[in-house]
Write an enzyme that holds these catalytic residues in place. Structure first.
Site, PDB file in Angstrom:
ATOM      1  N   SER A 202     -50.800 145.475  36.912  1.00  0.00           N
ATOM      2  CA  SER A 202     -52.104 145.134  37.464  1.00  0.00           C
ATOM      3  C   SER A 202     -53.164 146.067  36.869  1.00  0.00           C
ATOM      4  O   SER A 202     -53.284 146.135  35.643  1.00  0.00           O
ATOM      5  CB  SER A 202     -52.045 145.198  38.984  1.00  0.00           C
ATOM      6  OG  SER A 202     -53.060 144.426  39.551  1.00  0.00           O
ATOM      7  N   ASP A 443     -49.134 133.856  39.587  1.00  0.00           N
ATOM      8  CA  ASP A 443     -50.070 134.925  39.934  1.00  0.00           C
ATOM      9  C   ASP A 443     -51.482 134.507  39.539  1.00  0.00           C
ATOM     10  O   ASP A 443     -51.759 134.270  38.363  1.00  0.00           O
ATOM     11  CB  ASP A 443     -49.660 136.189  39.161  1.00  0.00           C
ATOM     12  CG  ASP A 443     -50.673 137.316  39.276  1.00  0.00           C
ATOM     13  OD1 ASP A 443     -51.549 137.256  40.177  1.00  0.00           O
ATOM     14  OD2 ASP A 443     -50.583 138.261  38.462  1.00  0.00           O
ATOM     15  N   HIS A 468     -47.175 138.252  40.623  1.00  0.00           N
ATOM     16  CA  HIS A 468     -47.863 139.482  40.221  1.00  0.00           C
ATOM     17  C   HIS A 468     -46.888 140.656  40.058  1.00  0.00           C
ATOM     18  O   HIS A 468     -46.252 141.069  41.034  1.00  0.00           O
ATOM     19  CB  HIS A 468     -48.916 139.803  41.280  1.00  0.00           C
ATOM     20  CG  HIS A 468     -49.990 140.747  40.824  1.00  0.00           C
ATOM     21  ND1 HIS A 468     -50.819 140.487  39.750  1.00  0.00           N
ATOM     22  CD2 HIS A 468     -50.402 141.944  41.300  1.00  0.00           C
ATOM     23  CE1 HIS A 468     -51.678 141.482  39.595  1.00  0.00           C
ATOM     24  NE2 HIS A 468     -51.444 142.382  40.520  1.00  0.00           N
TER      25      HIS A 468
END
Lengths: 509, 509
Positions: A202, A443, A468
């Site tokens: 991320s 995601d 994710h």
């Protein structure tokens, strides 16, 4: 140097790959600096803890993780006397599998993200598995202003309140920190020849990709998991995130999607009735009586987005929610179905629903500051293009809110100025090397990820049903084949990078 | 926007390619912060003005150079309120040859170095010739804290005296400035598709190479002329610079080399005599009586190094000096020969010799600050390995002197941390693209340049008889074939880069 306090490995497993950007997304359009609530997402993960009960990864002994502190330079790019101030910058090392400096054995370096480093130690499957496969050293570096790595001995929140101190809190300073820590550690270990692979997920994945691009002399390759590096300026459409959430629900169940899509006006209709809020509170079994309809809508909005972002095997939260929504008896009304979806999402029985569950108290978080300074992702929702009510990203509103909270304007173009992103295929086709961009296409952040190979060594590894950061979490016995294949492919590519590195090292030594 | 004041083109010709690092070198070992004296080297160039009398380059009309100012961010990497302060950042554009945004015609961007931008306008042959060959726009960007581009409306010297203000004076901030100016200009011209080639010489050449590595999304390629990017930390031996000066003299004349080598002790011997300094003053026809022997030695030291650094055709100053030294009648003593070398170096008759000619008054220069903050090149002279007396680089002495002058320590490892340099062949063999490192091997700085091809597109173009930045100066009718060939090769390579860029642009458009 200090030995880390022991902590339960199983407890660590559900904390890992940064789960934080989600709420940033959910609320940028509504009330900008409310963006990320770190604690909350951990809250979310707690609910999903059972997902990791059958991890394949053997627990590392806690004593294998050693904590160190580096005297980090406050400002790498400024030469005022105060810039020379140092602060205790935390990093954690696991030497257990390392084959050592003499063998020039690799170093896997995890780029800390927007939370305390403790959240990640022992929880990043990619790091632990990489160490085992390659005899690598595991190095985890905390991001400045999070956890213990806060200048001037402040807590993170104290530092955030100080307009001068928080000025030093930026991604460029953070990756410069990482460079210093890695170079210093290699020197201390006489491991100058050891190749470094950086990894993160991320925001940490963005940092890993950017680190490889900016410090190729420090890291020979990067794994950037679920890194939405293209969600800046106008690179991807503003509604990409919510368009993907919507697609996830559509694919699982059209009727579920339709129910959600029509629920927002239904909530408004009921709320407008005399005693409507009271009726809604009852209907949704809220712990506290609703004060506004938007309290409920925000909550549902976030629940759906969260389910999509972490829509992972074996349970697949979107499927779970839609089963709840679709599974009502014939004649169940829209709001009754939505409530069934909510109940289904939480696998345990709840006495009542706390609609503030996703939103922590009014404390400032580091991520609020980051989004209000440079990490400006213009995420919004257009009219009629998703299952959500329109909520366009209005920069002026965002800016005013940031100004109000922090006293300075965001720099919305700085990320693309410093790190690039526009025309990334043209730019990186003939520049750079050794980056894996991994994504799970369920995601919503994957919509701003790199989804096509750029060159022979800047590669995209996407999985249709991945979520994710799923690839960097610990493997489980019941992982689907495509997930195991994605992970194996990552290590296969890294093995090639390492092979080339050692050949070059030999050639030029 | 303002039209530049007219200036004589011929006058501009001898000012160009940054000539500044030389004196940094010459005196780091002796008295560190005396390093670069910009005005002085222009003084040197004035002496050599005649070298450019027969330039092939047609004068650009002064009105073709237009001056603009960009509201530049004071600190790109810090988010304190004061960092948002802007200053007038000067850049100069020549549109004359540009084929325009619709044609996506190229932009050649010159990375300003450690002097006023005015010194370079109309004097960089590479820029003018590049514009003609490729229908390119010429863009010259001033380096912050030089010329007019000084924050807070200070003069450069005033800004240097302020410990807070000079903190913003660094190379990373400077290349971030360049990125902002280029991106902004392209946007204003709707020329987002125009490829940018950056170029610079010496320090500016380092900036060009670093800019390509750090901002590949802004510049598609770089020409780094005489860029000693490897003279940091311990990458090349400390004595590389003076070893090359020595080699230059040895190759031209062994007897000249021997005379110089034995002159230092001879100066000391004479100086130690009663009235020795007076005898030396007379012998060297100094304008002012010598106060110490080192005044004379420093002067000669610099003269020899300067002759080597700018040992260019057609005159070849080292040959000129050595002809003077070797040409004395039989029986001329060592110091008489050295004096003849001095006389020969200056082609005009001099009433007397000002031994301070190379050293300006005791004012601080921007380059002093840069060498005392991050541009720490540990240049020294070992015992018996050059024709100069030993003068090792002693970091502690250097640091103390910098601390004394500026109140903060140098960061001698920062350049290699941020930009790399160590193991450059291994690192860049598989990373990056489109950089030309051009060097003349008679230039002592070439000893810290990139002299071998690193990959198919990171290339070294060296000429055995070339000197510092020679390739980017304007062409002359009497240029030797190897120099013309080097320049043509540069343009040929850039043509290939541009061709690939347009193919990629077409493919991804």
């Amino acid at each position: 140097m200090a030995i880390r306090a022991p902590r339960s490995f199983q407890a660590a497993l559900w904390l890992p790959c940064l789960l934080i950007l989600l709420l940033f997304v959910t609320f940028t359009s509504a009330s900008p600096p409310r963006s990320s609530k770190l604690g909350v997402l951990r809250g979310y993960n707690k609910e999903s803890k059972s997902v990791y009960d059958s991890s394949l990864i053997e627990s590392e002994s806690n004593k294998d993780y050693q904590t160190f502190y580096y005297d980090q330079t406050l400002d790498h790019f400024n030469y005022q006397p105060v810039s020379y101030t140092t602060f205790r910058h935390k990093y954690v090392v696991n030497f257990k599998h390392w084959r050592g400096a003499k063998a020039a054995a690799p170093i896997f370096a995890y780029m800390g993200e927007e939370s305390s480093l403790d959240d990640d130690i022992g929880s990043i499957g990619f790091m632990m598995e990489g160490a085992r496969r390659f005899g690598a050293l595991e190095l985890y570096i905390e991001h400045r202003f999070y956890g213990e790595s806060v200048p001037y001995g402040f807590t993170g929140e104290e530092a955030l309140k100080n307009a001068t101190v928080r000025g030093y809190f930026s991604s460029a300073q953070a990756i410069a920190d990482y460079a210093e820590v890695i170079i210093n550690l290699k020197k201390n270990l006489s491991a100058e020849s050891s190749p470094v692979i950086v990894a993160g997920g991320s925001y940490g994945g963005m940092l890993a990709a950017w680190f490889r691009l900016k410090y190729p002399h420090v890291a020979i390759g990067a794994l950037a998991s679920s890194a939405p590096i293209l969600y800046f300026d106008d690179i991807v459409p503003s509604n990409s995130y919510y368009a993907t959430v919507t697609k996830d629900f559509q694919e699982v169940s059209l009727s579920c999607y339709n129910t959600i899509k029509s629920s927002w006006s239904e909530i408004d209709r009921v709320a407008a009735k005399p005693n409507g809020l009271s009726e809604l509170s009852k209907k949704f079994n809220t712990c506290m009586p609703l004060k506004t309809a938007s309290g409920l809508k925000d909550y549902l909005h976030t629940l759906f987005a969260t389910a999509a972002q972490y829509d992972r095997p074996p349970s697949y939260p979107v499927t779970v929610v839609c089963k709840g929504i679709d599974g009502g008896a014939n004649g169940t009304d829209i709001l009754g179905r939505i409530f069934s979806g909510m109940v289904a999402y939480y696998k345990e029985d709840k006495k009542c629903f706390d609609l503030d569950a996703f939103f922590s108290a009014d404390t400032l978080s580091g991520w609020d500051w980051q989004t209000c300074s440079e990490m400006v992702m213009p995420i919004g929702i257009g009219p009629n293009d998703t299952m959500f009510p329109a909520s366009p990203f209005v920069y002026k509103k965002f800016k005013d809110s940031c100004m109000n909270t922090f006293g300075v304007e965001p720099r919305p173009h700085w990320v693309t100025t410093y790190y690039g992103g526009q025309h990334i295929k043209t730019i990186l086709k003939r520049f750079g090397s050794n980056i894996i961009f991994s994504n799970g296409l369920r995601d919503p952040y994957s919509s701003a990820g790199v989804l096509e190979n750029i060159s022979d060594t800047i590669l995209a590894l996407s999985t249709k049903n991945g979520s994710h950061c799923l690839d960097i979490l610990p493997a489980r016995a019941d992982d689907p084949e495509w997930l195991t294949a994605q992970r194996n492919e990552e290590f296969k590519i890294i093995k090639i990078w390492l092979g080339k590195y050692y050949r070059d090292l030999h050639m030029f030594a």
